[in-house]
Enzyme design. Structure first.
Site, PDB file in Angstrom:
ATOM      1  N   PRO A 634       0.815  -1.223   0.000  1.00 38.40           N
ATOM      2  CA  PRO A 634       0.000   0.000   0.000  1.00 38.40           C
ATOM      3  C   PRO A 634       0.844   1.266   0.000  1.00 38.40           C
ATOM      4  CG  PRO A 634      -0.052  -1.053   2.151  1.00 38.40           C
ATOM      5  CD  PRO A 634       0.664  -1.992   1.248  1.00 38.40           C
ATOM      6  N   LYS A 637       2.165   4.350   3.440  1.00 43.56           N
ATOM      7  CA  LYS A 637       2.150   3.756   4.775  1.00 43.56           C
ATOM      8  C   LYS A 637       3.546   3.506   5.310  1.00 43.56           C
ATOM      9  CE  LYS A 637      -2.387   1.765   4.021  1.00 43.56           C
ATOM     10  NZ  LYS A 637      -3.038   2.935   4.615  1.00 43.56           N
ATOM     11  N   GLY A 638       4.569   4.001   4.600  1.00 46.88           N
ATOM     12  CA  GLY A 638       5.934   3.891   5.108  1.00 46.88           C
ATOM     13  C   GLY A 638       6.512   2.498   5.019  1.00 46.88           C
ATOM     14  N   VAL A 639       6.013   1.674   4.075  1.00 41.42           N
ATOM     15  CA  VAL A 639       6.556   0.320   3.917  1.00 41.42           C
ATOM     16  C   VAL A 639       7.183   0.139   2.525  1.00 41.42           C
ATOM     17  CG1 VAL A 639       5.127  -0.830   5.644  1.00 41.42           C
ATOM     18  CG2 VAL A 639       4.230  -0.523   3.329  1.00 41.42           C
ATOM     19  N   SER A 640       7.652   1.233   1.956  1.00 46.63           N
ATOM     20  CA  SER A 640       8.461   1.220   0.731  1.00 46.63           C
ATOM     21  C   SER A 640       7.716   0.721  -0.492  1.00 46.63           C
ATOM     22  CB  SER A 640       9.738   0.394   0.936  1.00 46.63           C
ATOM     23  OG  SER A 640      10.502   0.929   1.966  1.00 46.63           O
ATOM     24  N   SER A 641       6.531   1.260  -0.715  1.00 42.40           N
ATOM     25  CA  SER A 641       5.789   0.909  -1.928  1.00 42.40           C
ATOM     26  C   SER A 641       6.559   1.331  -3.169  1.00 42.40           C
ATOM     27  CB  SER A 641       4.411   1.568  -1.912  1.00 42.40           C
ATOM     28  OG  SER A 641       4.525   2.982  -1.799  1.00 42.40           O
ATOM     29  N   SER A 642       7.206   2.495  -3.112  1.00 41.02           N
ATOM     30  CA  SER A 642       7.929   2.984  -4.287  1.00 41.02           C
ATOM     31  C   SER A 642       9.145   2.113  -4.592  1.00 41.02           C
ATOM     32  CB  SER A 642       8.357   4.442  -4.085  1.00 41.02           C
ATOM     33  OG  SER A 642       9.192   4.571  -2.947  1.00 41.02           O
ATOM     34  N   ALA A 643       9.874   1.694  -3.555  1.00 40.12           N
ATOM     35  CA  ALA A 643      11.055   0.853  -3.785  1.00 40.12           C
ATOM     36  C   ALA A 643      10.667  -0.482  -4.399  1.00 40.12           C
ATOM     37  CB  ALA A 643      11.801   0.627  -2.466  1.00 40.12           C
ATOM     38  N   ASP A 686      15.648   0.976   1.548  1.00 45.00           N
ATOM     39  CA  ASP A 686      14.388   0.438   1.032  1.00 45.00           C
ATOM     40  C   ASP A 686      14.633  -0.449  -0.179  1.00 45.00           C
ATOM     41  OD1 ASP A 686      13.519   2.168   2.942  1.00 45.00           O
ATOM     42  OD2 ASP A 686      12.431   3.499   1.596  1.00 45.00           O
TER      43      ASP A 686
END
Length: 983
Positions: A634, A637-643, A686
């Site tokens: 998602p 949310k700070g869980v590296s969706s972009s990476a 990330d």
């Protein structure tokens, strides 16, 4: 329904209209017209020109008061909203003079003896009405707390009070008259739905065309942008033969080609729309409602950063009335394929268009004393919902999420339907069981991942849809079904997001970090084809046909998940756009290229990997490339969706082109995409975790720049969870960038201080005594004077020598004057900005020590003391983030709930369960990482925290649990559709 014209009781209405454009004023006219027809008195409060109202309504009972009480969204041009300017303008217009505004409005409302205050949709009007003891009602399809919420995520937490204040003002409203195509508006206690509010026609279609001198054999387009995009010049070749175009809002000095007709400023737009064969413009309530009411197909161009748009767009497309045009094609005149598609549509809206009359009747009854409110939800409860800033425009494919009732209703409201149009199925048809046996796996292994199997099944479904010609599918599916040549090889990769266990923002200062790849991952499918065999979308084909270059390699991308966020689902470009002569374009020019259309800026994460391969590895792409992106990680949310998107994309493109790129190099190349092309100043942890991580292990890495120390086994008695706060996080946000700049400023000040201490020329240098210098040693000072990473400075040296000389904060101007540059290649100092230096510089120094201690503790003997110490390190990290200004109310609440669970005496659990928690990643919202025993009781505790957070905020946190391997371990799949034997 008819308004009671015979009513002898004249009522007084005060009708406030937002300062955002004329669209609100034009729809208010319909409501006001019916109120005046019923014999009532209406005082309109608006900044719109008086003629907007008086040209439509001539009555002595209409009073115009020209006042601006809010500013709406400030637009940089006809298609672009300036988010920061919008917040600053609102602050100047409505926050600074708030006391004076309330005092003035209360006095005025009492002076006119208003029976009811109506707002569309000025927040302070509701509060002023409450202070004056007058009932208030809002009439709208959106509210400004929802619109501004996303702006706050990018502008910084110091603007958050604006959203809170707006929601609080709205909560004074008695109820909401809600228009179709609405956004979530939870601040309102009660809701009454009405049909579309549409201005009535003055002339028939034929009468309007006759007055214009346009025959029935001519196709007529109306260009309706409310002002043209900056620097745009219309050209004759933009229109296909046999077409004319009416231009709204053209300036007196603007020259138009012979097949374009400038409309007079007082031309009645509804008549012109109804006379046209289709409309080209930007989405707003007025344009969408009139296009639907008059059954005129609408070719629309996305407006950036206006959250009203996805809901109106969904309504428009549900009634088969919309075609999206890419902004680039608008500005370059590639209109033909869109216009041809538009006139083939058959808009099917059959709902009511008398919302103005219905709303007027409700307002009249309310002013006469009727009560439309109920106690179904308390105002406080709805206000709690409104204040949660994570409005969940992005859902996770394949996972059930709690969506509050108010949101589900808004999302699913498309007229009479109570179910999302995309979920409708033909009850006569039988469900099809798609199997991945339809594809032959030529290379690689699915490795039993359910999400990979689901992704492959989705490809099977696409190929079947493509064969069947089924038109009942989402726009994303429709574009994706035509993306691939199903008889050729497709390459599939998988890259997970990551949970930041320890290290976080200290990565850019060279810290040791510990990162866990999560279960949620991004899948990317890539196919390369010779340009002559590449399947092009119609608008891309039209662009290529008009090009002097002829057939040229094209990149086409489809990204799933766009329908629930305001971004375009597709992107395409000629790969030659990445070339400047015989060399690849610069990263700076690439950033400008993708920044031209923010609705398509997301494509930089995918397409940027191609340019990085060109520039860094010298790769030349001669074939066309098709890319499908499907991410369960998602966003925000700070869980590296972009990476995960970058790593999966680069890995798939490399595999499709036979490139052998090691996992570490993949991560470094992807960091370059994010830093240099996207423009987000992230570290490398990330991308490294997404590329190099392994399931159920922590990746240990020293970010100088990317030295992987190895993998740390997570002991079997320890477990990590991620809890989403619902507050959207952005690495590109102002707070993250300013803290990074503050850290680099601190490093330069430390280096300068160490240098000045070497040649001692007085008894005191920079506040440090001579005996300190002798004790410190020349070698140590020399090392510190050339400090490459802050984390190479031990905490005792920082505390004993340098903390005292670092300013708590410093303006950019003062720093540049004294030190010239902060020497960070990916951020730029704003000389007007004030940066927190001491906290920003101290955090990574102490964090590096905490991470080392954490890593050592993981290998110690299992005990409660071990878990307590690990948890304490998480807590310390969390509060250090807060000291830097990177905290948030939501993440603080989650950490507090973990602490309460840890120390509770009445939990019913004899053994310890949870031991610590911290904010993760770039901070300012996002996800909290919690540590506890790997037991059922601990999981039950996490669920209790989830429910308690929901009870307090109205938002149910998503729980991240489980792990999966990085892209390097997964490798890639090469698949090809099996050819069925002909009978």
């Amino acid at each position: 329904m008819e308004v009671d014209l015979a009513s002898g009781n004249r009522l007084v209405f005060a009708y406030y209209i937002t300062g955002h454009g004329f669209g609100h004023a034009t729809r208010v006219i319909e409501v006001v017209r019916h109120l005046i027809l019923a014999g009532h008195e209406v005082h309109v409060v608006s900044a719109a020109p008086e003629f907007v109202f008086t040209s439509a309504i001539q009555s002595p009972r209409l009073f115009i008061r020209k006042v601006l009480l809010d500013c709406g969204a400030v637009q940089a041009d006809a298609l672009t909203v300036d988010r920061l300017a919008s917040l600053k303008k609102y602050h100047e217009t409505a926050v600074v003079p708030r006391f004076t505004i309330l005092e003035t409005e209360v006095k005025w409302l009492k002076s006119i003896k208003a029976d009811l205050v109506v707002s569309d949709v000025v927040p302070v009007a509701c509060r002023a009405a409450a202070d004056a003891g007058i009932r208030s009602v809002c009439v709208t399809n959106f509210s400004w707390d929802f619109i501004y919420a996303e702006y706050v995520m990018d502008a910084g937490h110091h603007h958050r009070s604006i959203v809170w204040q707006i929601a609080a003002d709205y909560s004074n409203c008695e109820f909401l008259i809600r228009l179709p195509g609405y956004c979530p508006m939870p601040a309102f206690r009660d809701v009454v739905d009405v049909p579309l509010v549409v201005r009535r026609l003055h002339k028939t279609r034929q009468e309007a065309r006759n007055e214009l001198g346009i025959g029935d054999d001519v196709k007529l387009l109306i260009l309706n942008f409310g002002g043209q995009p900056a620097g745009w010049k219309l050209k004759e070749e933009y229109l296909p033969p046999g077409w004319l175009c009416l231009v709204c809002g053209a300036s007196d000095t603007e020259e138009v080609p012979p097949n374009f007709i400038k409309l007079a400023k007082d031309a009645y737009t509804p008549d012109m729309i109804a006379a046209s064969d289709c409309m080209l413009g930007k989405i707003g309530y007025g344009t969408v409602s009139e296009a639907l009411a008059f059954k005129v197909p609408f070719v629309f161009v996305r407006r950036d950063y206006f959250n009203e748009e996805p809901f109106l767009r969904s309504m428009l497309e549900y009634y088969q009335g919309g075609v999206e045009m890419i902004r680039r094609d608008l500005l370059t005149g590639q209109w033909k394929p869109y216009l041809e598609r538009a006139i083939s549509l058959k808009p099917c809206y059959e709902g009511g268009v008398n919302g103005g009359e219905v709303a007027a009747h409700i307002l009249q009854e309310t002013a006469s004393g009727k009560n439309y409110s109920s106690d179904k939800f308390s105002g406080a409860r709805r206000l709690q919902d409104a204040i949660v800033l994570g409005y969940e425009l992005q859902r996770i494919r394949g996972r059930d999420l709690y969506i509050p009732e108010w949101y589900a209703n808004a999302e699913n409201e498309f007229g009479l339907s109570k179910a999302p149009p995309t979920s409708r199925v033909d009850e006569r048809s039988s469900p099809i069981d798609y199997s991945i046996q339809d594809f032959e796996v030529l290379h690689g292994d699915v490795q039993g991942f359910p999400d990979t199997v689901s992704f492959l099944k989705s490809l099977v479904e696409l190929s079947a849809l493509n064969d069947s010609g089924n038109t009942e599918k989402r726009r994303e599916q429709k574009a994706a079904a035509g993306l691939f040549n199903w008889e050729e090889d497709i390459f599939v990769t998988r890259a997970p997001g990551r949970l930041d266990v320890m290290g976080g923002i200290a990565d850019y200062s060279g810290s040791l970090v510990l990162q866990m790849p999560i279960r949620e991952a991004c899948h990317v499918a890539v196919q390369r084809n010779h340009p002559s065999k590449h399947r092009l979308w119609k608008h891309a084909q039209a662009r290529q046909n008009s090009s002097v270059q002829g057939q040229t390699p094209v990149l086409q991308i489809v990204s799933y998940g766009s329908e629930l966020s305001n971004r375009a689902p597709t992107f395409d470009m000629n790969l030659s756009d990445f070339m400047d002569g015989d060399k690849p374009i610069s990263y700076e020019n690439a950033r400008k290229f993708f920044g031209k259309d923010p609705a398509q800026k997301w494509a930089a994460y995918v397409a940027g990997t191609i340019l990085v391969l060109m520039r860094e590895l010298g790769v030349r792409f001669e074939d066309s490339i098709s890319v499908l992106v499907s991410s369960a990680v998602p966003e925000g949310k700070g869980v590296s969706s972009s990476a995960s998107v970058e790593v999966a994309s680069l890995s798939a493109i490399a595999a499709a082109h036979g490139l052998s790129v090691g996992s570490r190099d993949v991560a470094l190349l992807c960091q370059k995409v994010e830093n240099c092309i996207v423009g987000a100043p992230c570290g490398v942890m990330d991308q490294m975790t997404s590329a190099c991580g392994e399931a159920n292990k922590l990746l240990a890495m020293v970010c100088q720049p990317a030295e992987v120390l190895g993998l740390v086994e997570i002991p079997s008695h320890i477990r990590f969870w991620g809890l989403d706060s619902g507050i959207r996080h952005s690495v590109g946000g102002a707070d993250y960038g300013s803290v990074r700049i503050g850290a680099f400023m601190g490093r330069e000040i430390i280096k300068s201080t160490a240098s000045s201490m070497l040649p001692v020329s007085s008894s005191v240098a920079n506040g440090v005594n001579n005996y300190d210098i002798e004790d410190n040693g020349v070698e140590l000072l020399q090392s510190e004077s050339s400090l490459d990473y802050l984390c190479n400075l031990p905490p005792h040296r920082y505390e004993g020598v340098y903390a005292k000389v670092l300013p708590e904060s410093m303006t950019g101007e003062n720093f540049v004057e004294k030190f010239v540059d902060h020497n960070d290649p990916v951020t730029v100092i704003d000389e007007k900005c004030n940066y927190a230096v001491r906290a920003s510089a101290g955090h990574p120094i102490y964090e590096n020590f905490r991470v080392k201690a954490f890593k050592a503790l993981l290998t110690s003997a299992a005990s409660d003391e071990q878990l307590i110490s690990l948890g304490e390190l998480l807590y310390q990290c969390h509060y250090s983030y807060n000291a830097c200004g990177l905290g948030s109310d939501g993440t603080d609440r989650l950490v507090q709930l973990v602490q309460e669970a840890q120390h509770s005496k009445s939990s019913g659990f004899e053994d310890g369960t949870l031991y610590g928690a911290k904010i993760t990643g770039g901070g300012c919202g996002g996800t909290v990482c919690a540590i506890g025993k790997n037991s059922l009781r601990s999981s039950q505790r996490i669920i209790q925290i989830q429910q308690r957070y929901k009870a307090a905020t109205g938002y149910l946190p998503f729980i991240f649990e489980g792990s999966s391997p990085g892209a390097g371990k997964f490798g890639y799949l090469r698949i090809r559709r099996r050819i069925s034997p002909k009978h």
